[in-house]
Motif scaffolding. Structure first.
Motif, PDB file in Angstrom:
ATOM      1  N   ARG A 117      46.880  55.831  13.569  1.00 51.22           N
ATOM      2  CA  ARG A 117      46.896  54.453  14.075  1.00 51.22           C
ATOM      3  C   ARG A 117      46.294  54.370  15.473  1.00 51.22           C
ATOM      4  N   LEU A 118      46.618  55.394  16.280  1.00 53.36           N
ATOM      5  CA  LEU A 118      46.096  55.409  17.657  1.00 53.36           C
ATOM      6  C   LEU A 118      44.573  55.539  17.627  1.00 53.36           C
ATOM      7  N   ILE A 119      44.089  56.430  16.753  1.00 54.22           N
ATOM      8  CA  ILE A 119      42.637  56.642  16.654  1.00 54.22           C
ATOM      9  C   ILE A 119      41.948  55.374  16.151  1.00 54.22           C
ATOM     10  N   GLU A 120      42.578  54.722  15.162  1.00 53.42           N
ATOM     11  CA  GLU A 120      42.007  53.475  14.624  1.00 53.42           C
ATOM     12  C   GLU A 120      41.792  52.441  15.720  1.00 53.42           C
ATOM     13  N   ASN A 121      42.674  52.452  16.696  1.00 55.43           N
ATOM     14  CA  ASN A 121      42.642  51.405  17.727  1.00 55.43           C
ATOM     15  C   ASN A 121      42.058  51.884  19.052  1.00 55.43           C
ATOM     16  N   SER A 122      41.265  52.952  18.993  1.00 61.52           N
ATOM     17  CA  SER A 122      40.685  53.477  20.233  1.00 61.52           C
ATOM     18  C   SER A 122      39.172  53.635  20.101  1.00 61.52           C
ATOM     19  N   ASP A 123      38.534  53.868  21.241  1.00 62.72           N
ATOM     20  CA  ASP A 123      37.079  54.077  21.265  1.00 62.72           C
ATOM     21  C   ASP A 123      36.717  55.547  21.378  1.00 62.72           C
ATOM     22  N   MET A 215      27.854  58.963  28.206  1.00 63.23           N
ATOM     23  CA  MET A 215      26.603  59.061  27.434  1.00 63.23           C
ATOM     24  C   MET A 215      26.882  58.783  25.947  1.00 63.23           C
ATOM     25  N   GLY A 216      28.025  59.290  25.467  1.00 65.56           N
ATOM     26  CA  GLY A 216      28.408  59.043  24.077  1.00 65.56           C
ATOM     27  C   GLY A 216      28.610  57.562  23.807  1.00 65.56           C
ATOM     28  N   LEU A 217      29.221  56.858  24.765  1.00 67.64           N
ATOM     29  CA  LEU A 217      29.420  55.416  24.592  1.00 67.64           C
ATOM     30  C   LEU A 217      28.075  54.703  24.489  1.00 67.64           C
TER      31      LEU A 217
END
Lengths: 440, 403
Positions: A117-123, A215-217
């Motif tokens: 859930r945390l990963i789903e809601n993060s960048d 850079m990834g962003l």
């Protein structure tokens, strides 16, 4: 330039949420930069596991640890560990600022579901652990990208995600020793067991990791897809030895024990000054600077000594030269020497200790410090953001999170669990602000 | 195909010289930026005159320092002190997203290329300035070198308590602020792209070292906690911690009372862990226990090479590493297996090995190959042609020493 504390507008990383599995210093220093500039950093911790050297050396050190120096795991406020030593250590309470802390037990199915859930809601997700260990906890690109294909994942192993040293666990100082840095910078006059086992590669890893993440962003914005970036701390640091790498690959030359010497400049060293452990660094780049240094040290008449007539001959006789200069500095105040030489335009700098830095007038004039109050560690001045901009600068900072301090926020508002579900996590032992008694 | 890179739509006008700025733009180049390096006609970047030189012979195209720092860049010679030179620089700034400089504070303004002048031709420009002490404050115009700036930043913590503080090797002390500048620039770009407004970023070398996580950051808080100066106290006092001799050199180890149990097993003395003197954190924290343990550890180390000790450390989860030299690093099994070092060809040196990338994007396409450092003015014609300067004018500018 605008005063840094005046700005409170939109920071560059505002709206970016990052799941933070970083430990010790290097990784947390990187996420500190991202947090300073607006990212929401959520540190995932566990009340069942203490990550050594992150919130202190161990969870419940013996009382005498409190008085150890900061780099021996001590440095606690008023030399007291307090009821929760893990909330009082000087390193964590600095690099933890502006971050949030959630406790989650990854060794359970519901803990892993919560992480999803945390990963789903993060960048993004950032970690700097031993690769096999973190992968055993289910933190892999396969899993992260399956849950959220838009994620930017940054992994910062010591030596590499793959390769012979994948499972070789070290601290930064051992890694740096393997790269050759301590031997290069060691004392010319002493055996190598005096080599400095300090870790500038940690700060460099933090900066390199933060840069790779930004850079990834940008890459994600361009391609519309998430990605994984690997920035091994060792590989990140080797370029800092670039000139030595080149001298070896071009000329086969191997340097060692350079100390404070320079390949051409002399004088170029630190010299003792009046007082205990007080030193002044002096570097002379040209004959003109030499003449001005001689003018200030006129009693020595060094300008008349043929051994010191040119840069080349000074370099050749640098031990004799250093001894003469040290005679002169030894009875002088370090700040007097610095100010006097800087008026003449000669590079000179006091080797500053902690109090020097806190009282320094340049840092004061530039509004370098940030006052932060911590509920369990009191109020201190912290280093400010790493640079200034005419755009929006970070304003005041939030204190480093106590263990589990943001559980309600993260479980309910970020992961979207209900009050009842949160209570279930509480009953199952995920939620807490104290380490389990079984944790050493 | 090398695929999209994070900065392959970004042009960087690089006005920097020596080490800090070029380290910054080298990194931006690695991430795909088009870096246009402006050099003084005739002499070029002063780093071209700094050692190490190929075959120890000085020359504009022979400095290993310069070759290392300037991969992935195009070199344009331009005298910024001439009116036409300044105009061309402004034209380049108009087509760039980023300008990097490390002149003494105030110099860029005097050249008519300060932030206001740049913003006039390009409102979204990100200008990154690296300087000794920052663009403001009472030390603004003070002099500094790697040695003196590191001293003021965090050198007091580096070295042995009974001897003088030690600097970091080579140019680390100016590369590092360059790396910080690359991070600042990346965030400045994020902001400028969001707001459409440029920014001037101010990086102080002194501050980057005062900030450093290793030498300073925690100790500054600890001092406020207990009023004690740490100096150069290392971790060597703790049990199983320090630099010790082994069969073919030296090996660094760390344990302390919390972790020494693994090291005790590694040296084959798990029997000690049963003994009351060796089984509690309080006992293992005692100074005499640390000295006693050295009597067990050192003979064990002396029977093993650096690599044998390293391999045992890995097996037992003990924290430690060999004290290597640069030739050891080149032969290291991990760096070889990962093919870290990169061979780059150059007209002077032929193919030689360079350090690899700081970070690697994981995807199907490989990282783009690095381009060797440019010869002085190698891309002047090409870049001026891109700006629409007529070949005839380029010749005239060359004759008058502007390019």
């Amino acid at each position: 330039m605008t005063s840094p504390s005046s700005g409170n507008g939109r920071l560059p990383l505002e709206g970016i949420r990052i799941v933070d599995f970083t430990v010790v210093w290097a990784g947390p220093y990187g996420t500190m930069q991202l947090a300073d500039w607006g990212a929401e950093i959520i540190r995932v911790e566990s009340v069942h596991h203490f990550a050594p050297q992150t919130r202190g050396l161990i969870a419940r050190p013996p009382d005498e640890f409190a008085e150890n120096s900061a780099n021996q795991g001590g440095g606690y406020p008023d030399d007291l560990l307090g009821d929760r030593p893990w909330n009082r250590g000087p390193y964590f309470n600095n690099h933890g600022r502006n971050k949030r802390s959630v406790t989650l037990h990854l060794g359970t199915p519901e803990g892993q579901a919560a992480l999803d859930r945390l990963i789903e809601n993060s960048d993004g997700l950032i970690e700097n652990n031993l690769p096999p260990n973190i992968e055993k906890q289910g933190i892999t690109w396969e899993r992260v990208s399956a849950v959220n294909p838009q994620m930017v994942m940054l992994r910062v192993p010591a030596f590499g995600l793959e390769g012979p040293y994948r499972g070789y666990r070290t601290w930064g100082n051992h890694m740096e020793a393997l790269l050759g840095h301590p031997v290069l910078r060691s004392y010319p006059q002493l055996s190598l067991d005096y080599a400095p086992m300090a870790v500038p590669s940690d700060a460099a890893s933090g900066i390199g990791g933060a840069l790779a993440f930004v850079m990834g962003l940008r890459q994600r914005r361009k391609t519309g897809e998430g990605l994984m970036i690997e920035a091994a701390t060792a590989e990140n640091f080797v370029p800092f030895l670039g000139d030595f790498i080149m001298d070896y690959s071009m000329n086969g030359r191997v340097h060692e024990r350079l100390g404070n010497t320079h390949p051409t400049m002399a004088p170029h060293n630190v010299y003792p000054c009046w007082g205990t452990d007080r030193w002044i660094a002096i570097a002379v780049r040209s004959e003109d600077e030499w003449a001005r240094l001689c003018k200030v040290m006129h009693q020595l008449h060094l300008e008349d000594d043929p051994r010191f007539a040119t840069m080349e001959s000074r370099h050749e006789h640098r031990d004799a030269l250093d001894a003469r200069i040290a005679e002169w500095t030894a009875i002088k105040d370090a700040y007097w020497v610095m100010e006097r030489l800087q008026i003449e335009g000669v590079p000179a700098g006091v080797a500053m200790h902690e109090r020097d830095a806190l009282e320094n007038r340049q840092l004061g004039a530039r509004d370098f410090w940030r006052t932060i109050s911590h509920p369990e560690a009191g109020t201190q001045r912290h280093v400010g953001p790493l640079w200034r901009t005419t755009g929006n600068n970070p304003g005041s900072a939030r204190h480093a999170p106590r263990l589990g301090e943001d559980n309600e926020y993260v479980y309910k508002e970020v992961m979207g669990y209900s009050d009842e579900e949160y209570a279930d996590f509480e009953r199952a032992g995920h939620i807490g602000m104290d380490y389990d008694p079984s944790v050493a | 195909m090398t695929g999209i890179m994070p900065l392959d739509d970004v042009r960087v006008l690089d006005l920097s010289r020596y080490t800090s700025g070029p380290f910054c733009t080298r990194v931006l180049g690695d991430y795909g930026a088009d870096v246009i390096k402006v050099e003084q006609p005739g002499t070029g970047d002063p780093a071209r005159a700094l050692p190490p030189f190929y075959e120890d012979e000085p020359g504009l195209e022979r400095s290993g320092l310069f070759l290392f720092l300037n991969t992935n860049k195009r070199s344009v010679t331009l005298d910024l002190k001439t009116e036409r030179g300044r105009e061309i620089a402004l034209q380049l700034a108009a087509s760039s997203q980023v300008v990097i400089e490390n002149f003494a504070p105030g110099t860029l303004d005097r050249l008519g290329l300060g932030f206001d002048a740049l913003r006039e031709v390009n409102p979204a420009i990100v200008l990154t300035s690296i300087s000794n002490f920052g663009q403001t404050g009472p030390y603004r115009d003070w002099q500094g070198t790697d040695l003196t700036l590191l001293a003021m930043g965090n050198m007091q913590g580096y070295g042995d308590p009974d001897y003088e503080p030690l600097k970091t090797a080579g140019h680390h002390a100016t590369y590092y602020p360059g790396y910080v500048a690359a991070l600042a620039t990346s965030m400045g770009l994020m902001s400028a792209e969001f707001t459409g407004e440029g920014e001037h970023l101010d990086i102080s070398i002194f501050e980057t070292h005062t900030h450093s996580v290793d030498g300073r950051l925690g100790r500054l808080l600890a001092y406020q906690h207990n009023g004690r100066l740490v100096g150069r106290a290392g971790m060597a006092g703790a049990i199983g911690s320090g630099i010790f001799p082994c069969a073919d050199g030296y090996f660094g180890l760390n344990a302390g009372a919390g972790l020494v149990q693994r090291m005790i097993r590694m040296v084959g003395r798990e029997d000690l862990l049963e003994h009351p003197d060796w089984s509690t954190v309080a006992e293992l924290s005692r100074a005499e226990r640390a000295i006693e343990f050295q009597g067990i550890l050192i003979p064990w180390l002396l029977e093993r090479t650096k690599e044998e000790v390293r391999s045992e450390c890995e097996r037992f989860g003990v924290l430690g590493g060999p004290l290597n030299t640069i030739d050891d690093l080149f032969q290291d099994q991990n760096f070889q297996a990962r093919e870290f070092f990169q061979e780059i060809d150059h007209p002077t040196t032929g193919p030689v090995q360079y350090p690899g990338f700081h970070a690697v994007l994981h995807r199907d396409e490989p990282m783009p190959e690095r381009q060797r450092a440019p010869l002085l003015g190698e891309h002047t014609d090409e870049v001026l042609a891109e700006l629409g300067v007529e070949p005839g004018e380029v010749e005239a500018l060359r004759a008058s020493g502007v390019v």
